[in-house]
Design an enzyme around this catalytic site. Structure first.
Site, PDB file in Angstrom:
ATOM      1  N   LYS A   1      -8.166  28.530  -8.461  1.00  0.00           N
ATOM      2  CA  LYS A   1      -8.876  29.564  -8.258  1.00  0.00           C
ATOM      3  C   LYS A   1     -10.319  29.313  -8.198  1.00  0.00           C
ATOM      4  CE  LYS A   1      -6.076  31.947 -11.920  1.00  0.00           C
ATOM      5  NZ  LYS A   1      -5.949  32.219 -13.258  1.00  0.00           N
ATOM      6  N   GLY A   2     -10.634  28.068  -8.771  1.00  0.00           N
ATOM      7  CA  GLY A   2     -12.091  27.588  -8.738  1.00  0.00           C
ATOM      8  C   GLY A   2     -13.058  27.693  -7.508  1.00  0.00           C
TER       9      GLY A   2
ATOM     10  N   GLU B   1     -13.328  23.350  -2.237  1.00  0.00           N
ATOM     11  CA  GLU B   1     -13.189  23.017  -3.679  1.00  0.00           C
ATOM     12  C   GLU B   1     -14.302  23.318  -4.372  1.00  0.00           C
ATOM     13  OE1 GLU B   1     -11.129  22.886  -6.001  1.00  0.00           O
ATOM     14  OE2 GLU B   1      -9.477  21.558  -5.964  1.00  0.00           O
ATOM     15  N   ASP B   2     -14.209  23.699  -5.627  1.00  0.00           N
ATOM     16  CA  ASP B   2     -15.410  23.869  -6.443  1.00  0.00           C
ATOM     17  C   ASP B   2     -15.808  22.544  -7.031  1.00  0.00           C
ATOM     18  OD1 ASP B   2     -12.846  23.598  -8.129  1.00  0.00           O
ATOM     19  OD2 ASP B   2     -13.761  24.927  -9.586  1.00  0.00           O
TER      20      ASP B   2
ATOM     21  N   LYS C   1     -17.982  14.689  -9.553  1.00  0.00           N
ATOM     22  CA  LYS C   1     -18.496  13.854 -10.706  1.00  0.00           C
ATOM     23  C   LYS C   1     -18.043  12.479 -10.433  1.00  0.00           C
ATOM     24  CE  LYS C   1     -17.555  17.189 -14.331  1.00  0.00           C
ATOM     25  NZ  LYS C   1     -16.735  17.375 -15.857  1.00  0.00           N
TER      26      LYS C   1
ATOM     27  N   VAL D   1     -18.527  21.851 -17.201  1.00  0.00           N
ATOM     28  CA  VAL D   1     -19.377  22.827 -16.637  1.00  0.00           C
ATOM     29  C   VAL D   1     -18.489  24.210 -16.435  1.00  0.00           C
ATOM     30  CG1 VAL D   1     -21.233  21.305 -15.465  1.00  0.00           C
ATOM     31  CG2 VAL D   1     -18.942  21.437 -14.533  1.00  0.00           C
TER      32      VAL D   1
ATOM     33  N   ASP E   1     -14.223  27.812 -14.722  1.00  0.00           N
ATOM     34  CA  ASP E   1     -13.716  28.460 -16.009  1.00  0.00           C
ATOM     35  C   ASP E   1     -14.105  27.832 -17.266  1.00  0.00           C
ATOM     36  OD1 ASP E   1     -11.390  27.030 -15.348  1.00  0.00           O
ATOM     37  OD2 ASP E   1     -10.536  27.965 -16.940  1.00  0.00           O
TER      38      ASP E   1
HETATM   39  C1  PRP Z   1      -9.892  22.158 -11.050  1.00  0.00           C
HETATM   40  C2  PRP Z   1     -10.726  22.242  -9.711  1.00  0.00           C
HETATM   41  C3  PRP Z   1     -10.110  20.937  -8.854  1.00  0.00           C
HETATM   42  C4  PRP Z   1      -9.418  20.195 -10.169  1.00  0.00           C
HETATM   43  C5  PRP Z   1     -10.352  18.842 -10.024  1.00  0.00           C
HETATM   44  O1  PRP Z   1      -9.069  23.192 -10.904  1.00  0.00           O
HETATM   45  O2  PRP Z   1     -10.775  23.384  -9.269  1.00  0.00           O
HETATM   46  O3  PRP Z   1      -8.916  22.042  -8.501  1.00  0.00           O
HETATM   47  O4  PRP Z   1      -9.612  20.823 -11.501  1.00  0.00           O
HETATM   48  O5  PRP Z   1     -10.091  17.938 -10.977  1.00  0.00           O
HETATM   49  P1  PRP Z   1      -9.336  16.565 -10.591  1.00  0.00           P
HETATM   50  O6  PRP Z   1     -10.306  16.117  -9.537  1.00  0.00           O
HETATM   51  O7  PRP Z   1      -9.550  15.736 -12.108  1.00  0.00           O
HETATM   52  O8  PRP Z   1      -7.732  16.602 -10.202  1.00  0.00           O
HETATM   53  P2  PRP Z   1      -8.411  23.631 -12.371  1.00  0.00           P
HETATM   54  O9  PRP Z   1      -7.165  22.777 -12.504  1.00  0.00           O
HETATM   55  O10 PRP Z   1      -9.176  23.784 -13.476  1.00  0.00           O
HETATM   56  O11 PRP Z   1      -7.592  25.211 -11.781  1.00  0.00           O
HETATM   57  P3  PRP Z   1      -8.771  26.422 -11.485  1.00  0.00           P
HETATM   58  O12 PRP Z   1      -9.270  26.060 -10.256  1.00  0.00           O
HETATM   59  O13 PRP Z   1      -7.439  27.404 -11.258  1.00  0.00           O
HETATM   60  O14 PRP Z   1      -9.605  26.629 -12.525  1.00  0.00           O
END
Ligand code: PRP
Length: 187
Positions: free
Chosen positions: A44-45, A101-102, A133, A155, A161
């Protein structure tokens, strides 16, 4: 709880975010002129970033959504194992795909997505992430467009979220250390 109560500080303010999104959109528009661009948003991010970015991209493009989930994801860390929850509606073979991606943290999610998409034989495959990061990376993933490199802090805001909330904040903020474990029930 009000965001002000759980936020340590604003890391990227609204104006800085919007200016960077405009810059990225300008670069992407120039790079994809005359191409068959498909923006793929990872739920969702990525939604907030995507909707701002697409409105600033001035070349024709389509938008697709997909949803993934990390097995056993905790508040701070993902387990590294990724699962496809919702796939794209349309085929991307032969098309110019840009993953939006976020955040790229460990890189595990992006590594999974790049493998998945490469197998579908797009004409090109690139990545655009608002945040990265670098110090957290456990797998090397190529990032073509990056909004901001940020330090290893939790963050939230602008799509990101904290316990599924606060995605609506117009800025990216750092969570106070005391809330890493979550917000107590009586708050
Ligand atoms: C977050 C973000 C990426 C992932 C990055 O998603 O949107 O998809 O984590 O992390 P990584 O590089 O360690 O794999 P999240 O699982 O929090 O889901 P969301 O987007 O629904 O909040």
């Amino acid at each position: 709880m009000n965001p002000e109560e759980i936020i340590d500080r604003i890391l990227v303010d609204e104006r800085t975010l919007q200016e960077r999104v405009t810059e990225l959109a300008r670069t992407i528009s120039a790079d994809y002129r005359g191409r068959d661009l498909v923006l793929v948003c990872v739920l969702k991010g990525g939604v907030t970033f995507l909707t701002d970015l697409m409105r600033e991209i001035n070349v024709p493009h389509e938008v697709e959504f997909m949803a993934i989930s990390s097995y056993g994801a905790g508040r701070r860390e993902s387990s590294g194992a990724v699962r496809l929850i919702m796939d794209l509606k349309n085929d991307i073979a032969g098309r110019d795909v840009l993953l939006v991606e976020d955040i790229v943290d460990s890189g595990q999610t992006m590594d999974y997505l790049l493998r998945l998409f490469q197998a579908r034989q797009p004409a090109s495959l690139r990545v655009c992430t608002l945040l990265s990061k670098p110090s957290r990376r456990t797998v090397d993933v190529p990032l073509d467009y990056v909004g901001f490199d940020i330090p290893d802090e939790f963050v939230l805001g602008y799509g990101l979220d904290f316990d599924e909330k606060y995605r609506n904040l117009p800025y990216v903020a750092v969570l106070k250390d005391q809330y890493f474990g979550g917000i107590p029930d009586d708050d």
